[in-house]
Design an enzyme around this catalytic site. Structure first.
Site, PDB file in Angstrom:
ATOM      1  N   PRO A  86      56.989  13.865 133.882  1.00 53.15           N
ATOM      2  CG  PRO A  86      55.502  15.353 134.408  1.00 53.15           C
ATOM      3  CD  PRO A  86      55.499  14.214 133.510  1.00 53.15           C
ATOM      4  CD  GLU A 113      45.051  18.076 134.186  1.00 48.34           C
ATOM      5  OE1 GLU A 113      46.196  18.410 135.058  1.00 48.34           O
ATOM      6  OE2 GLU A 113      45.025  18.857 133.017  1.00 48.34           O
ATOM      7  NE  ARG A 150      73.555  13.989 118.080  1.00 48.66           N
ATOM      8  CZ  ARG A 150      74.756  13.906 118.716  1.00 48.66           C
ATOM      9  NH1 ARG A 150      74.874  13.178 119.635  1.00 48.66           N
ATOM     10  NH2 ARG A 150      76.043  14.590 118.350  1.00 48.66           N
ATOM     11  CG  ASP A 164      78.491  14.169 120.586  1.00 45.38           C
ATOM     12  OD1 ASP A 164      78.981  14.843 119.600  1.00 45.38           O
ATOM     13  OD2 ASP A 164      77.603  13.342 120.453  1.00 45.38           O
TER      14      ASP A 164
END
Ligand code: 6GU
Length: 240
Positions: A86, A113, A150, A164
């Site tokens: 993150p 963690e 994809r 897209d």
């Protein structure tokens, strides 16, 4: 392309590689997905991969020696090594397009963690999929792998990804299929009449409108054609 995923939970990826477009791409040798269990690189009897953090605090930290051993055993000299975290750069369609041109990608998934910061020296990029916290990098790695696969030639019937969302810079126009009328809602007449130029204009207008109403930030980053600027003026008149 080869995608190697380093994870403590390889089984989480089995449904991902076993269905739909991803399965077909693998079956057709468009991509190889290798799952590597980081735990196999623990030298400890009980296969521990984490330890308590220096300085104290809650939670456990993935050990750098194990991660490095796992990475070295599973990367090639030309691998692009991504670390899912993150704290990473927020993933977007441009990154998916760039990654889809590579031959070899290794994706390392953290869990618990976090990991010993010293692993960062051995990865090329830290990648996040958004501003929220997952229990581990696995779902994020699937999102990244999916968005890359994809785009590979032969992976989908529609080879052009020009329309897209985000590759045009705009959100996608609305789509409809049969029935023509559903609980009183009819399909827009322009789509039924078969005039391709009018359909193109309708779709561009609707893309612009949806983007203006939902994601003004995307429009601010774009260069608009004259036609788009005129449509946008009309959209503003009708919606402000
Ligand atoms: Cl890459 N990992 C985790 N644990 N949480 C996230 C993420 C990654 N991206 C967004 N949230």
């Amino acid at each position: 392309m080869k995608i190697t995923i380093l994870t403590l939970f390889p089984d989480m990826f089995l449904p991902f590689i076993g269905e739909s477009i991803i399965k077909r791409a693998i079956d057709n040798n468009i991509v190889t997905v290798e799952l590597v269990d980081i735990r196999d690189y623990s030298l400890e009897k009980h296969r521990h991969v984490d330890d308590t953090p220096y300085g104290g605090g809650a939670g456990m930290v993935l050990k750098v020696d194990i991660l490095k051993r796992c990475l070295d055993a599973n990367r090639r000299p030309n691998s692009k090594v991504l670390l899912m975290t993150p704290q990473g750069k927020q993933y977007n369609q441009k990154m998916a397009e760039d990654y889809s041109k590579l031959d070899d990608i290794v994706i390392m998934c953290g869990h618990y963690e976090g990991f010993d910061e010293r692993i960062l020296k051995y990865v090329d990029e830290e990648v996040s999929i958004g501003d929220y916290v997952l229990t581990g990098g696995e779902i994020a790695a699937m999102a990244v792998a999916d968005s890359i696969i994809r785009l590979l030639k032969g992976a989908t019937r529609d080879e052009s990804h020009e329309d897209d969302s985000f590759s045009t810079g705009l959100l996608e126009y609305p789509q409809f299929t049969r029935p023509y009328e559903f609980l009183g809602d009819k399909v827009p007449d322009v789509l039924v009449n078969g005039n391709h130029e009018l359909i193109r204009k309708y779709r561009l207008y609707e893309s612009l409108k949806k983007t203006y109403l939902r994601r003004k930030d995307l429009l601010d980053k774009m260069e608009l054609t004259k036609e788009m600027q005129e449509m946008l003026s009309q959209i503003k008149r009708e919606n402000d």
